[in-house]
Design an enzyme around this catalytic site. Structure first.
Site, PDB file in Angstrom:
ATOM      1  N   LYS A   1      49.640  35.068  82.293  1.00 30.54           N
ATOM      2  CA  LYS A   1      50.722  35.395  83.222  1.00 30.54           C
ATOM      3  C   LYS A   1      50.215  36.481  84.167  1.00 30.54           C
ATOM      4  O   LYS A   1      50.163  37.659  83.831  1.00 30.54           O
ATOM      5  CB  LYS A   1      51.980  35.896  82.504  1.00 30.54           C
ATOM      6  CG  LYS A   1      53.159  35.907  83.476  1.00 30.54           C
ATOM      7  CD  LYS A   1      54.177  36.999  83.236  1.00 30.54           C
ATOM      8  CE  LYS A   1      53.846  38.334  83.819  1.00 30.54           C
ATOM      9  NZ  LYS A   1      53.778  38.431  85.294  1.00 30.54           N
TER      10      LYS A   1
ATOM     11  N   GLY B   1      56.848  37.373  80.887  1.00 28.13           N
ATOM     12  CA  GLY B   1      55.995  38.327  80.161  1.00 28.13           C
ATOM     13  C   GLY B   1      56.581  38.658  78.799  1.00 28.13           C
ATOM     14  O   GLY B   1      55.912  38.545  77.764  1.00 28.13           O
TER      15      GLY B   1
ATOM     16  N   GLU C   1      45.113  47.823  78.224  1.00 30.31           N
ATOM     17  CA  GLU C   1      44.325  48.549  79.235  1.00 30.31           C
ATOM     18  C   GLU C   1      45.340  49.135  80.201  1.00 30.31           C
ATOM     19  O   GLU C   1      45.957  48.394  80.980  1.00 30.31           O
ATOM     20  CB  GLU C   1      43.405  47.589  80.003  1.00 30.31           C
ATOM     21  CG  GLU C   1      42.404  46.851  79.152  1.00 30.31           C
ATOM     22  CD  GLU C   1      41.269  47.731  78.680  1.00 30.31           C
ATOM     23  OE1 GLU C   1      41.135  48.875  79.154  1.00 30.31           O
ATOM     24  OE2 GLU C   1      40.529  47.281  77.808  1.00 30.31           O
TER      25      GLU C   1
ATOM     26  N   GLY D   1      57.492  39.916  84.679  1.00 29.00           N
ATOM     27  CA  GLY D   1      57.235  40.522  83.380  1.00 29.00           C
ATOM     28  C   GLY D   1      58.457  40.449  82.483  1.00 29.00           C
ATOM     29  O   GLY D   1      58.359  40.147  81.292  1.00 29.00           O
TER      30      GLY D   1
ATOM     31  N   CYS E   1      42.658  51.635  88.460  1.00 26.45           N
ATOM     32  CA  CYS E   1      43.079  52.422  87.297  1.00 26.45           C
ATOM     33  C   CYS E   1      42.059  53.491  86.927  1.00 26.45           C
ATOM     34  O   CYS E   1      42.407  54.560  86.456  1.00 26.45           O
ATOM     35  CB  CYS E   1      43.309  51.497  86.122  1.00 26.45           C
ATOM     36  SG  CYS E   1      41.912  50.427  85.836  1.00 26.45           S
TER      37      CYS E   1
ATOM     38  N   GLY F   1      55.344  34.127  86.755  1.00 26.34           N
ATOM     39  CA  GLY F   1      56.716  34.590  86.515  1.00 26.34           C
ATOM     40  C   GLY F   1      56.740  36.105  86.451  1.00 26.34           C
ATOM     41  O   GLY F   1      55.705  36.762  86.564  1.00 26.34           O
TER      42      GLY F   1
ATOM     43  N   GLU G   1      49.806  59.319  87.492  1.00 26.31           N
ATOM     44  CA  GLU G   1      49.003  58.355  88.243  1.00 26.31           C
ATOM     45  C   GLU G   1      49.717  58.044  89.566  1.00 26.31           C
ATOM     46  O   GLU G   1      50.888  57.664  89.571  1.00 26.31           O
ATOM     47  CB  GLU G   1      48.871  57.078  87.408  1.00 26.31           C
ATOM     48  CG  GLU G   1      47.940  56.069  88.013  1.00 26.31           C
ATOM     49  CD  GLU G   1      47.810  54.830  87.128  1.00 26.31           C
ATOM     50  OE1 GLU G   1      48.838  54.290  86.704  1.00 26.31           O
ATOM     51  OE2 GLU G   1      46.671  54.412  86.885  1.00 26.31           O
TER      52      GLU G   1
END
Ligand code: NAD
Length: 476
Positions: free
Chosen positions: A171, A208, A246, A204, A280, A202, A383
């Site tokens: 996904k 998901g 991750e 999340g 990231c 689709g 972040e």
């Protein structure tokens, strides 16, 4: 663009059966619609998982040399389609075309080849005392990926999963699903057993979450935000499936007092601004000794002045647009927040017309550096996911290490010094999954992943491949 529908289930393309709004993919440089896809429905998720379950038995019986050959052919096919893939990802993400070619596509190919080599070299059976240790595929894998490196993040899961003999349901991010459709066209052309690799487009919240909760999915490999990762781990716990995460990062670049200032500043900015800062593992905190602060700041001003913000298809462009309007708002609000927290603006700032581009409608921001930042400030902790660097002055190496580790994240980092041994000694003290010494290059065969809230598990090469095996001990 003429494209297959967004779902590839049991060896066939299908339009989504999900209800609600279509998934609209926008061109980051013009904010115009590239494509609208119908989202996958719950019935399609059920069929994809059932197909994967069935196909996994067949696929895991395919001999290793054939699986290695499949991966190598997939890499070759992506290389042959480099221009098209690069152009699609440049639109979806705002990556410059040059970066799309070299990294978005190039790193994806290197990742698949690295996995093929790892599989070719890995013994599936090993002897320990009187025991034969057998590596067996985990089973059915659900892969959920973000938008910033759309096919790299898919192949970092798909390649080792298929290599290990697993079947997979992917996904991709609803922000950037089109490149995955192209990837799956190439997978289709290679003629895997139907159901071995499936694609569902689709959101999340709908597809998901259902994939994570599904009792017939043995493992979830997720890349994305820490918030979503924590929720996924909690949902997956109910079915006790394996989870690899991750997640986010806020990586520190530590300049020691004997470092080459120009090199360390330019290397850090190159990382911080790469892919428009939507990386990231980007180096987003520059930790500098006060004795070098003036020199570092002068170098930063000069380097940022050379950064061209503009259309991602223009070869002069260094920083293209952000992927979405939401991402642009986030970046600008963090710049504002940093200034209100007491940081000093060294370069950039919020502009009505970043790079003279905003008239075109794209999601542009101005690459920005804030200095005199304290480690406790939110701009030093959270972040931002845009081209924003914070400079944190420190008194000595001890304080530098303390600041580098003063983060809930632990993904990557850097150390710069004229003395490599000294830099490595500091690198060993930084609690992250990777550290680059004096700009050491990224390898698609070395382990990538995080500690703390950057996640768990490793991707790439032999280390990434091992995540997709169960070990069985047969005692003789
Ligand atoms: P996100 O977490 O919003 O979404 C990532 C993916 O998860 C998408 O496909 C989304 O649809 C899905 N998702 C979201 N909530 C879900 C849920 N509750 N259940 C199941 N699936 C769910 O992240 P994003 O905005 O797409 O990507 C940016 C984030 O990804 C940043 O935090 C970045 O640091 C992180 N990231 C990490 C790495 C890494 O390797 N560590 C690499 C790239 C990006």
């Amino acid at each position: 663009m003429a494209l297959r529908p967004g779902n590839y289930i049991d060896g066939a393309w299908e339009a989504g059966t999900g209800s609600g709004d279509g998934i609209t993919v926008l061109d980051s440089a013009s904010a115009t619609v590239v494509e609208t896809l119908r989202p996958a429905g719950a019935d399609q998720l059920e069929r994809a998982v059932a197909a994967a379950r069935r196909a996994q038995r067949e696929w895991s019986a395919v001999p290793v040399p054939e699986r290695v050959a499949f991966l190598r052919r997939l890499a070759d096919r992506l290389a042959a389609r480099e221009d098209e893939l690069a152009a699609v990802m440049s639109k979806e993400v705002g990556s410059t075309l040059a970066f799309s070619r070299s990294v978005q596509v190039g790193l994806s190919i290197a990742t698949i080849r690295g996995t093929a080599d790892a599989l070719a070299e890995l013994p599936l059976d090993e002897r320990v005392d009187n025991v034969t240790v057998v590596r067996e595929p985990v089973g059915v894998v659900g892969a959920i990926t973000p938008w910033n490196y759309p096919i790299y993040q898919v192949v970092a899961k798909l390649a080792p999963a298929l290599a290990a003999g697993c079947a997979i349901v992917v996904k991709p991010s609803q922000v950037a699903p089109l490149s995955s459709v192209l990837l799956f066209e190439e997978i289709e052309a290679l003629g895997l057993p139907a159901g071995t690799a499936n694609l569902l487009t689709g959101t999340g919240r709908v597809i998901g979450e259902a994939l994570v909760a599904h009792p017939d999915v043995d493992m979830i490999s997720f890349t994305g935000s820490t918030e979503a990762g924590a929720r996924i781990a909690a949902t997956a716990a109910a079915t006790v499936k394996r989870v690899a995460l991750e997640l986010g990062g806020k990586s520190a670049s530590v300049v020691l007092d004997d470092a080459d200032v120009a090199r360390s500043v330019r290397g850090t900015l190159g990382s911080c601004f790469s892919n428009g800062g939507q990386t990231c593992s980007a180096l987003t905190r520059l930790v500098v000794p006060r004795s070098l602060q003036t020199e570092v700041e002068a170098e930063i001003r000069a380097a940022v002045a050379e950064v061209v913000v503009g259309d991602p298809s223009d070869p002069r462009t260094v920083v293209g647009p952000m992927a979405s309007a939401e991402q642009r708002e986030t970046v600008n609000s963090y710049i504002e927040l940093g200034l209100s927290e007491g940081a000093r603006l060294l370069a950039g700032g919020i502009s009505d017309d970043p790079g003279g581009r905003s008239g075109g409608g794209g999601y542009y921001v101005t690459p920005t550096v804030l200095t005199d930042v304290k480690s406790g400030m939110r701009v030093a902790q959270e972040e931002i996911f845009g081209p924003v660097l914070v400079v944190i002055p420190v008194d000595d190496t001890e304080e530098a290490v303390e600041v580098a580790n003063d983060s809930e994240y632990g993904l990557s980092g850097a150390v710069w010094s004229g003395d490599e041994d000294r830099a490595v000694a500091v690198a060993r003290r930084i609690r992250t999954g990777q550290v680059a010494v004096n700009g050491g290059a990224f390898s698609a065969r070395a382990p990538f992943g995080g500690v703390k809230k950057s996640g768990n598990g490793r991707e790439l090469g032999r280390y990434g491949l091992e995540e997709y095996f169960e070990y069985k001990a047969i005692r003789l």
